[in-house]
Write a protein that holds these residues in place. Structure first.
Motif, PDB file in Angstrom:
ATOM      1  N   GLN A 182      39.128  28.861  37.573  1.00 26.13           N
ATOM      2  CA  GLN A 182      40.322  29.612  37.158  1.00 26.13           C
ATOM      3  C   GLN A 182      40.122  31.189  36.965  1.00 26.13           C
ATOM      4  O   GLN A 182      41.096  31.803  37.505  1.00 26.13           O
ATOM      5  CB  GLN A 182      40.550  29.061  35.610  1.00 26.13           C
ATOM      6  CG  GLN A 182      41.719  29.804  34.948  1.00 26.13           C
ATOM      7  CD  GLN A 182      41.867  29.270  33.711  1.00 26.13           C
ATOM      8  OE1 GLN A 182      41.909  28.157  33.424  1.00 26.13           O
ATOM      9  NE2 GLN A 182      42.600  30.053  32.753  1.00 26.13           N
ATOM     10  N   GLN A 183      39.123  31.608  36.635  1.00 26.50           N
ATOM     11  CA  GLN A 183      38.660  33.187  36.547  1.00 26.50           C
ATOM     12  C   GLN A 183      38.881  33.639  38.102  1.00 26.50           C
ATOM     13  O   GLN A 183      39.586  34.721  38.404  1.00 26.50           O
ATOM     14  CB  GLN A 183      37.526  33.203  36.169  1.00 26.50           C
ATOM     15  CG  GLN A 183      37.258  33.205  34.753  1.00 26.50           C
ATOM     16  CD  GLN A 183      35.737  33.606  34.312  1.00 26.50           C
ATOM     17  OE1 GLN A 183      34.933  33.477  35.106  1.00 26.50           O
ATOM     18  NE2 GLN A 183      35.522  33.562  33.066  1.00 26.50           N
ATOM     19  N   GLN A 184      38.448  32.883  39.139  1.00 23.93           N
ATOM     20  CA  GLN A 184      38.625  33.408  40.506  1.00 23.93           C
ATOM     21  C   GLN A 184      40.040  33.601  40.974  1.00 23.93           C
ATOM     22  O   GLN A 184      40.607  34.399  41.570  1.00 23.93           O
ATOM     23  CB  GLN A 184      37.937  32.551  41.564  1.00 23.93           C
ATOM     24  CG  GLN A 184      36.087  32.651  41.299  1.00 23.93           C
ATOM     25  CD  GLN A 184      35.847  33.977  41.785  1.00 23.93           C
ATOM     26  OE1 GLN A 184      36.478  34.829  42.643  1.00 23.93           O
ATOM     27  NE2 GLN A 184      34.892  34.581  41.112  1.00 23.93           N
ATOM     28  N   LEU A 185      40.954  32.642  40.597  1.00 30.47           N
ATOM     29  CA  LEU A 185      42.210  32.277  40.989  1.00 30.47           C
ATOM     30  C   LEU A 185      43.020  33.674  40.143  1.00 30.47           C
ATOM     31  O   LEU A 185      43.631  34.205  40.787  1.00 30.47           O
ATOM     32  CB  LEU A 185      42.661  31.018  40.496  1.00 30.47           C
ATOM     33  CG  LEU A 185      44.346  30.979  40.731  1.00 30.47           C
ATOM     34  CD1 LEU A 185      44.696  31.405  42.081  1.00 30.47           C
ATOM     35  CD2 LEU A 185      44.897  29.590  40.353  1.00 30.47           C
ATOM     36  N   GLU A 186      42.622  33.846  39.003  1.00 27.14           N
ATOM     37  CA  GLU A 186      43.131  34.931  38.232  1.00 27.14           C
ATOM     38  C   GLU A 186      42.853  36.221  39.060  1.00 27.14           C
ATOM     39  O   GLU A 186      43.564  37.182  39.025  1.00 27.14           O
ATOM     40  CB  GLU A 186      42.778  35.004  36.958  1.00 27.14           C
ATOM     41  CG  GLU A 186      43.296  33.980  35.940  1.00 27.14           C
ATOM     42  CD  GLU A 186      42.580  33.777  34.673  1.00 27.14           C
ATOM     43  OE1 GLU A 186      41.987  34.620  34.145  1.00 27.14           O
ATOM     44  OE2 GLU A 186      43.179  32.957  33.991  1.00 27.14           O
ATOM     45  N   ALA A 187      41.594  36.565  39.684  1.00 27.05           N
ATOM     46  CA  ALA A 187      41.193  37.622  40.058  1.00 27.05           C
ATOM     47  C   ALA A 187      42.115  37.801  41.606  1.00 27.05           C
ATOM     48  O   ALA A 187      42.673  38.983  41.816  1.00 27.05           O
ATOM     49  CB  ALA A 187      39.877  37.602  40.711  1.00 27.05           C
ATOM     50  N   LEU A 188      42.268  36.675  42.101  1.00 28.70           N
ATOM     51  CA  LEU A 188      43.441  36.705  43.297  1.00 28.70           C
ATOM     52  C   LEU A 188      44.863  36.983  43.023  1.00 28.70           C
ATOM     53  O   LEU A 188      45.484  37.891  43.706  1.00 28.70           O
ATOM     54  CB  LEU A 188      43.318  35.296  44.067  1.00 28.70           C
ATOM     55  CG  LEU A 188      41.924  34.909  44.814  1.00 28.70           C
ATOM     56  CD1 LEU A 188      41.974  33.614  45.158  1.00 28.70           C
ATOM     57  CD2 LEU A 188      41.665  35.773  45.837  1.00 28.70           C
ATOM     58  N   ILE A 189      45.123  36.835  41.725  1.00 24.01           N
ATOM     59  CA  ILE A 189      46.540  36.915  41.227  1.00 24.01           C
ATOM     60  C   ILE A 189      46.642  38.580  41.099  1.00 24.01           C
ATOM     61  O   ILE A 189      47.457  39.248  41.479  1.00 24.01           O
ATOM     62  CB  ILE A 189      46.929  36.046  39.936  1.00 24.01           C
ATOM     63  CG1 ILE A 189      47.247  34.807  40.365  1.00 24.01           C
ATOM     64  CG2 ILE A 189      48.241  36.759  39.525  1.00 24.01           C
ATOM     65  CD1 ILE A 189      47.089  33.671  39.359  1.00 24.01           C
ATOM     66  N   LEU A 190      45.540  39.062  40.228  1.00 23.09           N
ATOM     67  CA  LEU A 190      45.602  40.309  40.193  1.00 23.09           C
ATOM     68  C   LEU A 190      45.611  41.340  41.327  1.00 23.09           C
ATOM     69  O   LEU A 190      46.146  42.304  41.440  1.00 23.09           O
ATOM     70  CB  LEU A 190      44.247  40.747  39.190  1.00 23.09           C
ATOM     71  CG  LEU A 190      44.428  40.572  37.587  1.00 23.09           C
ATOM     72  CD1 LEU A 190      42.787  40.577  37.051  1.00 23.09           C
ATOM     73  CD2 LEU A 190      45.513  41.160  37.105  1.00 23.09           C
ATOM     74  N   ALA A 191      44.645  40.530  42.359  1.00 24.51           N
ATOM     75  CA  ALA A 191      44.592  41.554  43.723  1.00 24.51           C
ATOM     76  C   ALA A 191      46.028  41.615  44.351  1.00 24.51           C
ATOM     77  O   ALA A 191      46.388  42.713  44.899  1.00 24.51           O
ATOM     78  CB  ALA A 191      43.621  40.938  44.557  1.00 24.51           C
ATOM     79  N   GLY A 192      46.772  40.550  44.270  1.00 23.03           N
ATOM     80  CA  GLY A 192      47.950  40.519  44.925  1.00 23.03           C
ATOM     81  C   GLY A 192      49.403  41.418  44.382  1.00 23.03           C
ATOM     82  O   GLY A 192      50.111  41.891  44.737  1.00 23.03           O
TER      83      GLY A 192
END
Length: 101
Positions: free
Chosen positions: A83-93
C-alpha cells in the motif's frame, strides 16, 4: 482510504503482476484481496490489470499521461508495504504533466 480515490486522478492505468502461489507474492495477493473491490468502486472506469503468472516477481506498474511508466518491485513486501508503494506511485503521478491541462 483517500489514496483509493486518487488512483484515476494521478495515473491512467495500474498493472499488478504476481505469482499465485509464491511466498514472495503473498503481500500483494493480500493487498488485492483486501482492496480491489473498494478501488474499483471508487474508480469504476479506471483500468486495474492483474496479471498472474507462476514464478513472476511481484510488481506494481503505473502508467501516467504521455506514456510515462513507473514500476516498483514489491516482492516479499507485506500488505502495508504494498500500500505504501502504491501511495508513492500516486504521489509521483500528481506531480507529472497531465494531457488535459
Amino acid at each position: 482510504m483517500a489514496w483509493r480515490n486518487a488512483l484515476s486522478k494521478s495515473m491512467q492505468e495500474l498493472r499488478i503482476h504476481l505469482c499465485q502461489t509464491s511466498e514472495g507474492s503473498k503481500g500483494i495477493r493480500d493487498f488485492v484481496v483486501a482492496n480491489y473491490a473498494e478501488m474499483k468502486k471508487a474508480n469504476p472506469h479506471f483500468p486495474i490489470l492483474i496479471r498472474e503468472c507462476t514464478g513472476t516477481e511481484a510488481t506494481l506498474t503505473a502508467r501516467y499521461d504521455f506514456g510515462a511508466e513507473k514500476s516498483v518491485n514489491v516482492q516479499g513486501a507485506t500488505l502495508g508495504a504494498v500500500q505504501q508503494q502504491l501511495e508513492a506511485l500516486i504521489l509521483a503521478g500528481q506531480s507529472m504533466p497531465k494531457s488535459g491541462e
